[in-house]
Scaffold this active site. Structure first.
Site, PDB file in Angstrom:
ATOM      1  N   CYS A  42      18.076  32.491  39.214  1.00  0.00           N
ATOM      2  CA  CYS A  42      18.810  32.178  40.438  1.00  0.00           C
ATOM      3  C   CYS A  42      19.973  33.163  40.600  1.00  0.00           C
ATOM      4  CB  CYS A  42      19.341  30.749  40.384  1.00  0.00           C
ATOM      5  SG  CYS A  42      20.160  30.225  41.914  1.00  0.00           S
ATOM      6  N   ASP A  44      22.824  32.398  41.478  1.00  0.00           N
ATOM      7  CA  ASP A  44      24.064  31.674  41.134  1.00  0.00           C
ATOM      8  C   ASP A  44      24.909  32.483  40.150  1.00  0.00           C
ATOM      9  OD1 ASP A  44      25.861  29.762  39.759  1.00  0.00           O
ATOM     10  OD2 ASP A  44      24.793  28.270  40.957  1.00  0.00           O
ATOM     11  N   ARG A  46      26.919  31.677  38.053  1.00  0.00           N
ATOM     12  CA  ARG A  46      27.133  31.073  36.733  1.00  0.00           C
ATOM     13  C   ARG A  46      25.944  31.273  35.789  1.00  0.00           C
ATOM     14  NH1 ARG A  46      28.227  25.346  39.334  1.00  0.00           N
ATOM     15  NH2 ARG A  46      26.434  26.150  40.476  1.00  0.00           N
ATOM     16  N   HIS A  98      18.047  26.408  36.922  1.00  0.00           N
ATOM     17  CA  HIS A  98      19.236  25.814  36.307  1.00  0.00           C
ATOM     18  C   HIS A  98      19.580  24.496  36.983  1.00  0.00           C
ATOM     19  CE1 HIS A  98      22.303  26.826  39.473  1.00  0.00           C
ATOM     20  NE2 HIS A  98      21.356  27.646  39.832  1.00  0.00           N
ATOM     21  N   CYS A 101      21.599  23.397  40.698  1.00  0.00           N
ATOM     22  CA  CYS A 101      21.291  24.515  41.605  1.00  0.00           C
ATOM     23  C   CYS A 101      21.561  24.102  43.064  1.00  0.00           C
ATOM     24  CB  CYS A 101      19.826  24.926  41.443  1.00  0.00           C
ATOM     25  SG  CYS A 101      19.375  26.360  42.447  1.00  0.00           S
TER      26      CYS A 101
END
Ligand code: CO
Length: 213
Positions: A42, A44, A46, A98, A101
């Site tokens: 992803c 993302d 993080r 994750h 998400c």
């Protein structure tokens, strides 16, 4: 511009520390890359592949998009996959979702977000396919976690169904597509145990007769 000056400073610090630790680090990497893994994760912020895996630059080939989707008509994803498998001879593709998400959460709701709704449609398709299993969970957080996992499994299958993966197997090359999920709360990756390492892992409807290809 001033906001970004700090980033350039950080970069120079990082490069200097690297050279101090290993004088030929950049010279060696500039000559060739030989990553052993392709990460499909992803976007993302993080979930950065290298940091999570504890790998240096040069050790993992990375493709990231919203909600780690392997879409069979996405030229970007397919190009990355083809390059990694055919030219870099990567033997492991790791699809990593994750928990927590935002893409998955959005796809479980009904709030329109604009263009990205078209991308998240692929997630809604997974939701629709497993409607009953998901609806059986009354806790919204548990439902979200399950869709994260079901999505990873669906994308592992999508990678395995590509002509790229099928060609690799037909040529006798080793290629395993793994499905992992990352927990933001503790930084730990979990293997979902849904790996596919040959054409037997995909349905007949997606099989291509690759002999002579
Ligand atoms: Co995400």
């Amino acid at each position: 511009m001033d906001d970004l000056a700090e980033l350039l400073d950080r970069n120079r610090d990082w490069a200097r520390r690297r050279v101090e630790a290993q004088p030929d680090f950049f010279l060696r990497l500039s000559r060739q890359q030989a990553p052993r893994y392709l990460w499909l994760g992803c976007s993302d912020s993080r979930v950065p592949a290298n940091e999570i895996l504890g790998l240096d630059p040069g050790e993992v080939f990375v493709h990231r998009n919203v909600a780690n989707l392997a879409v069979h008509s996405d030229l970007n994803f397919l190009s990355v996959l083809q390059f990694a498998v055919e030219f870099l001879r990567v033997e492991h593709v790791i699809v990593t979702g994750h928990y927590g998400c935002g893409g998955v959460r959005a796809a479980l709701g009904d709030k329109p977000l604009g263009l990205v709704d078209n991308w998240l449609r692929h997630l809604r398709d997974v939701h629709a396919r497993y409607r009953e299993r998901l609806a059986a969970l009354t806790d919204p957080a548990a439902r979200e976690d399950l869709l994260v996992e079901l999505n990873v499994r669906a994308q592992v299958l999508n990678v395995a169904r590509t002509p790229i993966a099928q060609a690799a197997w037909a040529q006798g090359r080793r290629l395993t597509v793994h499905g992992w999920v990352y927990r933001l709360l503790d930084g730990i990756l979990h293997d979902l145990g849904c790996a596919i390492d040959g054409p037997d892992g995909i349905e007949d409807e997606y099989r291509l007769r690759m002999r002579g290809f």
